[in-house]
Design an enzyme around this catalytic site. Structure first.
Site, short mmCIF file in Angstrom:
data_model
loop_
_atom_site.label_atom_id
_atom_site.label_comp_id
_atom_site.label_asym_id
_atom_site.label_seq_id
_atom_site.Cartn_x
_atom_site.Cartn_y
_atom_site.Cartn_z
N CYS A 90 -4.62 2.32 -3.79
CA CYS A 90 -3.40 2.88 -3.20
C CYS A 90 -2.23 1.92 -3.35
O CYS A 90 -1.43 1.73 -2.42
CB CYS A 90 -3.59 3.23 -1.72
SG CYS A 90 -4.89 4.42 -1.44
N HIS A 142 0.86 -1.18 0.00
CA HIS A 142 0.00 0.00 0.00
C HIS A 142 0.91 1.24 0.00
O HIS A 142 2.00 1.19 0.56
CB HIS A 142 -0.84 -0.06 1.28
CG HIS A 142 -1.91 0.98 1.38
ND1 HIS A 142 -1.67 2.26 1.81
CD2 HIS A 142 -3.24 0.91 1.13
CE1 HIS A 142 -2.81 2.94 1.81
NE2 HIS A 142 -3.78 2.14 1.40
N GLN A 170 -4.40 -5.44 7.04
CA GLN A 170 -5.38 -6.38 6.47
C GLN A 170 -5.32 -7.76 7.12
O GLN A 170 -6.14 -8.62 6.79
CB GLN A 170 -5.15 -6.53 4.95
CG GLN A 170 -5.30 -5.25 4.17
CD GLN A 170 -6.73 -4.70 4.16
OE1 GLN A 170 -7.68 -5.37 4.56
NE2 GLN A 170 -6.88 -3.47 3.69
N ASP A 192 3.14 -4.65 8.15
CA ASP A 192 1.91 -3.89 8.06
C ASP A 192 0.76 -4.88 8.21
O ASP A 192 0.50 -5.68 7.31
CB ASP A 192 1.90 -3.17 6.70
CG ASP A 192 0.55 -2.55 6.37
OD1 ASP A 192 -0.42 -2.78 7.11
OD2 ASP A 192 0.48 -1.84 5.35
N LYS A 206 -10.46 -1.05 10.64
CA LYS A 206 -10.57 -2.23 9.77
C LYS A 206 -10.90 -3.49 10.58
O LYS A 206 -10.86 -4.60 10.08
CB LYS A 206 -9.27 -2.44 8.99
CG LYS A 206 -9.01 -1.33 7.96
CD LYS A 206 -7.82 -1.66 7.11
CE LYS A 206 -7.27 -0.48 6.35
NZ LYS A 206 -8.09 -0.02 5.24
N1 7TS Z 1 -1.72 -0.89 4.72
C1 7TS Z 1 -2.59 -1.68 4.09
C2 7TS Z 1 -2.16 -3.08 3.72
C3 7TS Z 1 -3.86 -1.22 3.82
O1 7TS Z 1 -4.73 -2.03 3.19
C4 7TS Z 1 -4.23 0.09 4.18
C5 7TS Z 1 -5.57 0.67 3.85
C6 7TS Z 1 -3.29 0.85 4.87
C7 7TS Z 1 -2.05 0.34 5.11
C8 7TS Z 1 -3.61 2.22 5.37
O2 7TS Z 1 -4.54 2.16 6.39
P1 7TS Z 1 -5.05 3.49 7.09
O3 7TS Z 1 -6.02 3.01 8.12
O4 7TS Z 1 -3.89 4.17 7.63
O5 7TS Z 1 -5.72 4.28 6.01
N2 7TS Z 1 -6.22 0.07 2.78
C9 7TS Z 1 -7.34 0.50 2.17
C10 7TS Z 1 -7.92 -0.21 1.13
O6 7TS Z 1 -7.50 -1.27 0.69
N3 7TS Z 1 -9.01 0.45 0.71
O7 7TS Z 1 -9.14 1.56 1.43
C11 7TS Z 1 -8.09 1.61 2.34
#
Ligand code: 7TS
Length: 412
Positions: free
Chosen positions: A367, A124, A204, A201, A227
């Site tokens: 992303c 990401h 997910q 990370d 999430k």
């Molecule tokens: N890393 C991964 C693997 C992610 O899927 C996401 C967000 C992030 C980092 C960032 O997370 P945040 O909470 O800091 O925004 N992924 C997604 C997605 O797949 N669709 O919308 C956000």
């Protein structure tokens, strides 16, 4: 069979009780964010009704109650991922901030010219951009592990890319586009042998499978509450105590100090050194309630449930000749995320048309533009599951896809 009953679980989620565009809601965008059960909503509401104050700021009752709530949440997270010490849990805004914190505090201070930072091509953007900055600033080399035809990182690739010059490896446990679960155990073991520190990370993965940071022996681990049934605006960074203690603060200001002089300051011990300013206590309360909800059901059960959904969905999707799955088509080491493209129909059109039938999916580059370039596709559509999804949601999605084709004048 797992004991999880998504029909019953759906009743805990008020948002699932409403119709979207006149239709039953099939919420299949869980990788973007998850929905909240009533237990989480009420925990946040109760906190605001009874215990809201600024933690650590005063001796009055509400401040003390807020401090207690914040500490309880930290303890819950510690137990949830089996960290050794509570102070190894730092609250951030989200996974993005957790990764930036490590890049700026660890990366900018411990990376030197010629060192290597190794990522997976499927990362990401939030696990790419901070490292691009560190690499540029420090004249380090940013390298990528690429994927094989079945969206996996091979052992050969791991051993080719990780060398004795590698100082940092940062990789998502589960790809948010492909659903691939990367072999982080192997990467951590080999990376440590080469002298690197490993950042995972878990945005997910943590919501969908049991994670034990001590068992993994991972150095840093980040994830987001939103999430995993929790609120937005609170994330977690786990770090090994001895690493965190040797890192300088990322943000500076109130609550993270020991003593401030005119020209100098000394800092509070971890975790407070990394938690400057007023914290998101209601977020922490919601996160704790979310973890309790997940633990009641059991992460093993959630994982098994999603495996069944993936098997069901892949089976149906692979029968439609106009669908191309982007990601592993077998069930080995993959989670509940399926990206796909549809012959001659743009992913955004698919998502918009499905929305009119109450089906929520995401479309775009997710992303992960370097991955899209690597796969030579501009975008995908993506469905992603969670504990409240059932086969009815998937059937609604499959029927929706057939309707999308009809909109464009194709037969089924
Ligand atoms: N890393 C991964 C693997 C992610 O899927 C996401 C967000 C992030 C980092 C960032 O997370 P945040 O909470 O800091 O925004 N992924 C997604 C997605 O797949 N669709 O919308 C956000």
């Amino acid at each position: 069979m797992p004991k999880l009953n998504p029909h019953q679980i759906k009743e805990d989620f008020p948002i699932l009780q409403q119709k979207i565009n006149g239709n039953r809601l099939a919420y299949l965008d869980n990788s973007a964010t998850t929905l909240k059960p009533i237990q989480v909503i009420e925990a946040i509401s109760d906190y605001n009704k009874k215990s809201h104050g600024n933690p650590h700021r005063g001796a009055h009752k509400l401040s003390v109650l807020a401090t207690e709530e914040y500490d309880l949440a930290r303890k819950k997270v510690k137990e949830f991922i089996n960290a050794k010490h509570s102070e190894e849990i730092i609250f951030t805004k989200n996974t993005t901030e957790s990764l930036n914190l490590i890049a700026y505090s660890y990366g900018m201070n411990f990376i030197n010219e010629g060192d290597e930072i190794v990522l997976a091509i499927s990362e990401h953007h939030s696990n790419i951009l901070p490292w691009q900055r560190v690499a540029k600033e420090k004249k380090a080399n940013l390298k990528y592990m690429y994927l094989n035809a079945n969206s996996r990182i091979s052992e050969k690739e791991i051993k080719e890319k990780i060398t004795t010059r590698t100082k940092i490896i940062s990789i998502a446990q589960m790809s948010n586009v492909l659903g691939t679960i990367h072999p982080i155990e192997q990467i951590i073991e080999y990376g440590h042998k080469m002298g690197a520190i490993i950042i995972v990370d878990g945005a997910q993965s943590v919501p969908h499978m049991p994670v034990d940071v001590q068992d993994l022996d991972v150095d840093f681990f980040g994830f987001s509450a939103h999430k995993m049934l929790g609120p937005m605006g609170i994330g977690i960074l786990y770090g090994k105590k001895e690493l965190l203690e040797n890192m300088p603060p990322y943000l500076t200001g109130g609550d993270m100090i020991e003593y401030v002089y005119e020209q100098e300051a000394t800092f509070a011990p971890i975790p407070y050194k990394f938690e400057a300013g007023t914290q998101n206590v209601e977020g922490a309360v919601g996160l704790r309630a979310a973890i309790e909800y997940l633990e009641n059901i059991g992460l093993n059960n959630i994982q098994k449930h999603e495996e069944i959904l993936v098997e069901y969905a892949l089976d149906k999707m692979l029968k439609l000749p106009y669908i191309d799955i982007q990601g592993p088509i077998d069930l080995y080491m993959r989670g509940g995320i399926i990206s796909f493209t549809l012959e001659d129909i743009h992913p955004h059109d698919i998502a918009s048309i499905l929305d009119t039938y109450g089906i929520a999916i995401r479309a775009g580059h997710h992303c992960a533009q370097p991955l899209m370039n690597y796969l030579k596709i501009p975008a995908t559509s993506r469905i992603s599951f969670y504990l409240y999804n059932n086969t009815e949601d998937i059937d609604q999605f499959i029927e929706g896809i057939k309707k999308v084709r009809k909109w464009f004048g194709y037969g089924s």
